[in-house]
Design a protein around this motif. Structure first.
Motif, mmCIF file in Angstrom:
data_model
loop_
_atom_site.group_PDB
_atom_site.id
_atom_site.type_symbol
_atom_site.label_atom_id
_atom_site.label_comp_id
_atom_site.label_asym_id
_atom_site.label_seq_id
_atom_site.Cartn_x
_atom_site.Cartn_y
_atom_site.Cartn_z
ATOM 1 N N UNK A 125 -0.754 -1.240 -4.166
ATOM 2 C CA UNK A 125 -2.305 -0.470 -4.146
ATOM 3 C C UNK A 125 -1.766 0.903 -3.465
ATOM 4 N N UNK A 126 -2.798 1.560 -4.505
ATOM 5 C CA UNK A 126 -2.320 3.561 -4.089
ATOM 6 C C UNK A 126 -3.219 2.971 -3.329
ATOM 7 N N UNK A 160 0.777 -1.096 0.081
ATOM 8 C CA UNK A 160 -0.242 0.401 0.286
ATOM 9 C C UNK A 160 1.265 0.850 -0.035
ATOM 10 N N UNK A 161 1.006 2.086 -0.980
ATOM 11 C CA UNK A 161 1.598 3.164 -1.302
ATOM 12 C C UNK A 161 1.004 4.444 -1.590
ATOM 13 N N UNK A 162 1.819 5.243 -1.362
ATOM 14 C CA UNK A 162 1.949 7.101 -1.900
ATOM 15 C C UNK A 162 2.782 7.085 -2.464
ATOM 16 N N UNK A 163 2.924 8.005 -3.676
ATOM 17 C CA UNK A 163 3.989 8.136 -4.184
ATOM 18 C C UNK A 163 3.371 9.096 -5.502
ATOM 19 N N UNK A 164 4.322 10.260 -5.748
ATOM 20 C CA UNK A 164 4.090 11.540 -6.525
ATOM 21 C C UNK A 164 5.436 12.072 -6.474
ATOM 22 N N UNK A 165 5.243 13.563 -6.987
ATOM 23 C CA UNK A 165 6.036 13.846 -7.698
ATOM 24 C C UNK A 165 7.441 13.678 -8.683
ATOM 25 N N UNK A 166 8.495 12.515 -7.867
ATOM 26 C CA UNK A 166 9.354 12.114 -9.208
ATOM 27 C C UNK A 166 8.885 11.037 -9.135
#
Length: 152
Positions: A31-32, A6-12
């Motif tokens: 899983x976003x 379960x993740x959060x990945x933004x910006x780069x």
């Protein structure tokens, strides 16, 4: 071993790059946590939580997701990327895991390209990260997680 991360990945997209490398090593569902979905984490053998470090912490939506969906006693691990400093790393989600009596199998972190705030003025920090060596280390970490889980 069926694993959810379960993740959060933004910006780069640093964290997602690391998770994509790990996903090459086994049966992994990414899983976003920002998408609204019905999640049944009980169906997984192991659960990972992943985020970049934002203000020295995991992104708050990952901790909120863990608090809502993490089943009692499920083995967990943590993954994070950071530009300048690790800060508190996975502390917030580790505390949730402890409250839910979930054994922690390990933690992986590496640098990630960061242009937040004042770093933008100098073109960012940790350029080129995660690099191939970071991704190889991530794959090795995940292999060890799988080996540990199958030994039990």
């Amino acid at each position: 071993m069926k694993t959810a991360i379960c993740y959060y990945s933004r910006h780069h997209g640093n964290t997602r790059k690391v998770l994509d490398a790990m996903a090459q090593e086994g049966e992994v569902d990414l899983i976003d946590v920002t998408t609204r979905q019905a999640v049944q984490l009980e169906d997984y053998d192991c659960i990972g939580f992943a985020s970049g470090i934002y203000g020295f912490e995991f992104q708050t939506s990952v901790a909120a997701f863990a608090r809502q969906y993490l089943p009692q006693g499920k083995p967990v691990f943590f993954v994070y990327t950071y530009g300048g400093a690790k800060g508190n790393g996975a502390k917030a989600v580790a505390e949730i895991a402890k409250e839910k009596h979930c054994p922690v199998l390990g933690e992986f972190s590496c640098k990630g390209y960061d242009t937040f705030g004042p770093f933008k003025l100098v073109g960012g920090i940790a350029k080129g990260h995660p690099n191939e060596r970071d991704l190889e280390n991530a794959r090795k970490f995940f292999q060890k997680i799988q080996e540990h889980k199958t030994d039990q």
